[in-house]
Design a protein around this motif. Structure first.
Motif, PDB file in Angstrom:
ATOM      1  N   HIS A  94       3.065   8.972 -60.676  1.00 35.71           N
ATOM      2  CA  HIS A  94       2.598   9.907 -59.949  1.00 35.71           C
ATOM      3  C   HIS A  94       2.128   9.275 -58.581  1.00 35.71           C
ATOM      4  CE1 HIS A  94      -0.189  13.255 -59.363  1.00 35.71           C
ATOM      5  NE2 HIS A  94      -0.829  12.486 -58.471  1.00 35.71           N
ATOM      6  N   GLU A  95       1.593   8.066 -58.728  1.00 37.94           N
ATOM      7  CA  GLU A  95       0.981   7.754 -57.257  1.00 37.94           C
ATOM      8  C   GLU A  95       2.255   7.355 -56.183  1.00 37.94           C
ATOM      9  OE1 GLU A  95      -1.794   8.245 -56.199  1.00 37.94           O
ATOM     10  OE2 GLU A  95      -2.552   8.621 -58.357  1.00 37.94           O
ATOM     11  N   HIS A 136       3.703  10.057 -54.643  1.00 39.31           N
ATOM     12  CA  HIS A 136       2.944  10.370 -53.338  1.00 39.31           C
ATOM     13  C   HIS A 136       3.397   9.670 -52.122  1.00 39.31           C
ATOM     14  CE1 HIS A 136       0.054  13.418 -54.994  1.00 39.31           C
ATOM     15  NE2 HIS A 136      -0.667  12.326 -55.609  1.00 39.31           N
ATOM     16  N   HIS A 182       0.893  17.570 -54.897  1.00 45.62           N
ATOM     17  CA  HIS A 182       0.584  18.070 -56.154  1.00 45.62           C
ATOM     18  C   HIS A 182       0.973  19.467 -56.055  1.00 45.62           C
ATOM     19  CE1 HIS A 182      -3.233  15.371 -56.081  1.00 45.62           C
ATOM     20  NE2 HIS A 182      -2.201  14.809 -56.596  1.00 45.62           N
ATOM     21  N   VAL A 235      -4.363  11.813 -50.635  1.00 47.45           N
ATOM     22  CA  VAL A 235      -4.413  12.794 -51.452  1.00 47.45           C
ATOM     23  C   VAL A 235      -5.878  12.801 -52.204  1.00 47.45           C
ATOM     24  CG1 VAL A 235      -3.138  13.961 -53.117  1.00 47.45           C
ATOM     25  CG2 VAL A 235      -1.837  12.890 -51.592  1.00 47.45           C
ATOM     26  N   GLU A 290      -7.484  13.048 -55.374  1.00 40.73           N
ATOM     27  CA  GLU A 290      -6.854  12.759 -56.808  1.00 40.73           C
ATOM     28  C   GLU A 290      -7.849  13.129 -57.731  1.00 40.73           C
ATOM     29  OE1 GLU A 290      -3.762  12.635 -56.805  1.00 40.73           O
ATOM     30  OE2 GLU A 290      -3.068  10.857 -56.819  1.00 40.73           O
TER      31      GLU A 290
HETATM   32 ZN   LIG Z   1      -1.824  12.889 -57.084  1.00 39.39          ZN
END
Ligand SMILES: [Zn+2]
Length: 191
Positions: free
Chosen positions: A123-124, A127, A133, A177, A179
Protein backbone atom coordinates in the motif's frame (compact mmCIF):
# COMPACT_ATOMS: atom_id res chain seq x y z
CA UNK A 1 44.20 -3.76 -65.01
CA UNK A 2 45.03 -1.05 -62.55
CA UNK A 3 41.54 0.46 -62.87
CA UNK A 4 39.89 -2.91 -62.45
CA UNK A 5 41.88 -3.56 -59.31
CA UNK A 6 41.09 -0.11 -57.94
CA UNK A 7 37.42 -0.63 -58.72
CA UNK A 8 37.41 -3.96 -56.96
CA UNK A 9 39.22 -2.48 -54.00
CA UNK A 10 36.75 0.42 -53.84
CA UNK A 11 33.80 -1.92 -54.16
CA UNK A 12 35.21 -4.08 -51.40
CA UNK A 13 35.63 -0.98 -49.27
CA UNK A 14 32.05 0.10 -49.84
CA UNK A 15 30.74 -3.36 -49.05
CA UNK A 16 32.84 -3.36 -45.92
CA UNK A 17 31.45 -0.02 -44.81
CA UNK A 18 27.89 -1.14 -45.52
CA UNK A 19 28.49 -4.30 -43.53
CA UNK A 20 29.84 -2.23 -40.65
CA UNK A 21 26.79 0.05 -40.77
CA UNK A 22 24.53 -2.98 -40.79
CA UNK A 23 26.36 -4.41 -37.79
CA UNK A 24 26.12 -1.18 -35.83
CA UNK A 25 22.60 -0.41 -36.97
CA UNK A 26 21.01 -3.78 -36.52
CA UNK A 27 20.96 -4.13 -32.72
CA UNK A 28 19.70 -0.56 -32.22
CA UNK A 29 16.93 -0.96 -34.75
CA UNK A 30 15.98 -4.38 -33.42
CA UNK A 31 15.79 -3.38 -29.75
CA UNK A 32 14.28 0.11 -30.28
CA UNK A 33 14.23 0.73 -26.52
CA UNK A 34 12.32 -2.17 -24.98
CA UNK A 35 9.73 -0.95 -22.53
CA UNK A 36 11.70 -2.18 -19.57
CA UNK A 37 14.67 -0.03 -20.55
CA UNK A 38 12.39 2.97 -20.93
CA UNK A 39 10.86 2.45 -17.51
CA UNK A 40 11.40 5.01 -14.78
CA UNK A 41 13.51 3.60 -11.95
CA UNK A 42 12.68 4.35 -8.34
CA UNK A 43 15.38 3.27 -5.94
CA UNK A 44 14.46 2.14 -2.47
CA UNK A 45 16.70 1.59 0.53
CA UNK A 46 15.44 -0.92 3.09
CA UNK A 47 18.55 -0.78 5.28
CA UNK A 48 16.49 0.71 8.12
CA UNK A 49 13.37 -1.36 7.52
CA UNK A 50 14.44 -3.94 10.13
CA UNK A 51 12.26 -7.08 10.12
CA UNK A 52 10.10 -5.63 7.33
CA UNK A 53 13.01 -5.52 4.84
CA UNK A 54 12.05 -8.85 3.21
CA UNK A 55 8.47 -7.61 2.82
CA UNK A 56 9.77 -4.43 1.18
CA UNK A 57 11.57 -6.56 -1.42
CA UNK A 58 8.42 -8.64 -1.86
CA UNK A 59 6.27 -5.54 -2.31
CA UNK A 60 8.70 -4.18 -4.92
CA UNK A 61 8.50 -7.48 -6.77
CA UNK A 62 4.69 -7.46 -6.65
CA UNK A 63 4.53 -4.00 -8.25
CA UNK A 64 7.36 -4.73 -10.69
CA UNK A 65 5.65 -7.86 -11.95
CA UNK A 66 2.45 -5.94 -12.66
CA UNK A 67 3.70 -2.81 -14.44
CA UNK A 68 6.25 -1.96 -17.12
CA UNK A 69 6.57 1.85 -17.06
CA UNK A 70 8.23 2.06 -13.65
CA UNK A 71 10.53 -0.20 -11.66
CA UNK A 72 11.35 -0.36 -7.98
CA UNK A 73 15.02 -1.23 -7.58
CA UNK A 74 17.02 -1.65 -4.40
CA UNK A 75 19.54 1.17 -4.13
CA UNK A 76 20.21 4.54 -2.58
CA UNK A 77 19.11 8.07 -3.39
CA UNK A 78 15.40 7.34 -3.73
CA UNK A 79 12.89 6.12 -1.19
CA UNK A 80 14.18 5.44 2.31
CA UNK A 81 12.18 2.87 4.26
CA UNK A 82 12.28 3.11 8.05
CA UNK A 83 10.58 0.85 10.58
CA UNK A 84 9.92 2.19 14.07
CA UNK A 85 7.92 1.20 17.12
CA UNK A 86 5.01 3.66 17.22
CA UNK A 87 3.47 6.20 14.89
CA UNK A 88 0.26 7.76 13.67
CA UNK A 89 -0.68 4.83 11.41
CA UNK A 90 0.66 1.41 10.35
CA UNK A 91 2.55 3.15 7.58
CA UNK A 92 3.06 6.57 6.02
CA UNK A 93 4.49 7.76 2.72
CA UNK A 94 6.00 11.24 2.46
CA UNK A 95 4.84 11.80 -1.10
CA UNK A 96 2.62 10.46 -3.86
CA UNK A 97 4.00 9.74 -7.32
CA UNK A 98 7.60 10.51 -6.44
CA UNK A 99 11.10 9.11 -6.84
CA UNK A 100 12.52 10.52 -3.62
CA UNK A 101 11.00 10.38 -0.20
CA UNK A 102 10.44 8.32 2.91
CA UNK A 103 8.16 5.47 3.88
CA UNK A 104 7.72 4.88 7.58
CA UNK A 105 6.32 1.71 9.11
CA UNK A 106 5.21 1.37 12.71
CA UNK A 107 5.19 -2.17 14.01
CA UNK A 108 2.73 -1.65 16.86
CA UNK A 109 0.19 0.07 14.61
CA UNK A 110 0.54 -2.67 12.00
CA UNK A 111 -0.25 -5.26 14.68
CA UNK A 112 -3.16 -3.26 16.06
CA UNK A 113 -4.69 -2.59 12.65
CA UNK A 114 -5.42 -6.20 11.82
CA UNK A 115 -4.19 -5.68 8.27
CA UNK A 116 -1.63 -8.03 6.74
CA UNK A 117 1.90 -6.53 7.04
CA UNK A 118 2.71 -7.20 3.36
CA UNK A 119 -0.53 -5.45 2.37
CA UNK A 120 0.55 -2.40 4.37
CA UNK A 121 3.97 -2.37 2.66
CA UNK A 122 2.48 -2.80 -0.82
CA UNK A 123 0.00 0.00 0.00
CA UNK A 124 2.66 2.54 0.98
CA UNK A 125 4.65 1.79 -2.18
CA UNK A 126 1.39 2.27 -4.07
CA UNK A 127 1.39 5.89 -2.85
CA UNK A 128 4.99 6.32 -4.04
CA UNK A 129 3.86 4.92 -7.39
CA UNK A 130 1.18 7.58 -7.71
CA UNK A 131 -1.95 6.06 -6.16
CA UNK A 132 -4.27 7.65 -3.62
CA UNK A 133 -6.98 6.04 -1.51
CA UNK A 134 -10.12 4.96 -3.34
CA UNK A 135 -13.53 5.96 -1.93
CA UNK A 136 -14.35 2.37 -0.92
CA UNK A 137 -12.01 2.09 2.07
CA UNK A 138 -11.99 -1.51 3.31
CA UNK A 139 -12.36 -3.12 -0.14
CA UNK A 140 -9.88 -5.99 0.22
CA UNK A 141 -9.62 -6.35 -3.56
CA UNK A 142 -7.75 -3.01 -3.70
CA UNK A 143 -4.44 -2.67 -1.87
CA UNK A 144 -5.00 1.09 -1.74
CA UNK A 145 -8.29 0.65 0.14
CA UNK A 146 -6.65 -0.35 3.45
CA UNK A 147 -9.03 -2.22 5.74
CA UNK A 148 -8.42 -5.23 7.94
CA UNK A 149 -7.46 -7.31 4.93
CA UNK A 150 -4.64 -9.66 3.97
CA UNK A 151 -4.68 -9.35 0.17
CA UNK A 152 -1.38 -7.80 -0.96
CA UNK A 153 -1.95 -8.10 -4.71
CA UNK A 154 -3.03 -4.87 -6.44
CA UNK A 155 -6.04 -5.37 -8.69
CA UNK A 156 -6.00 -4.74 -12.44
CA UNK A 157 -7.32 -1.19 -12.10
CA UNK A 158 -4.61 -0.25 -9.61
CA UNK A 159 -1.88 -1.68 -11.83
CA UNK A 160 -3.32 0.12 -14.85
CA UNK A 161 -3.40 3.41 -12.94
CA UNK A 162 0.30 3.07 -12.03
CA UNK A 163 1.10 2.12 -15.60
CA UNK A 164 -0.64 5.24 -16.93
CA UNK A 165 0.89 7.51 -14.31
CA UNK A 166 4.51 6.66 -15.19
CA UNK A 167 3.88 6.40 -18.92
CA UNK A 168 3.53 10.19 -18.96
CA UNK A 169 5.91 12.76 -17.53
CA UNK A 170 4.76 12.52 -13.97
CA UNK A 171 5.31 15.08 -11.29
CA UNK A 172 4.52 14.37 -7.63
CA UNK A 173 0.77 14.73 -7.21
CA UNK A 174 0.42 15.35 -3.49
CA UNK A 175 2.16 15.62 -0.18
CA UNK A 176 1.81 13.05 2.60
CA UNK A 177 -1.43 11.12 2.64
CA UNK A 178 -3.53 10.97 5.79
CA UNK A 179 -3.24 7.32 6.73
CA UNK A 180 -5.07 7.50 10.03
CA UNK A 181 -7.85 4.97 10.28
CA UNK A 182 -7.30 3.54 6.79
CA UNK A 183 -6.07 0.13 7.89
CA UNK A 184 -8.17 -0.02 11.02
CA UNK A 185 -11.28 0.19 8.84
CA UNK A 186 -13.32 -3.00 8.71
CA UNK A 187 -13.12 -5.04 5.55
CA UNK A 188 -16.11 -4.21 3.38
CA UNK A 189 -18.70 -6.96 3.42
CA UNK A 190 -18.90 -9.07 0.30
CA UNK A 191 -15.54 -8.05 -1.14
ZN1 LIG B 1 -2.59 5.13 2.32
Amino acid sequence: MFRATLFRATLAGIVGVLAAIALVGAPTAASALPREDAARTIYYNSGRAAELAPLVDQAAEIWNSGVTTVRLVKGSGGITVVTSENGSAPGTASCVGCTRGTINFYRNQIKQSGAGPLRVVVHEFGHILGLNHPPDIGNCDKVMAGGRCDNAQPNAQELAAVERFWAGRPAPVAGPVDERGVFGAPALAGT
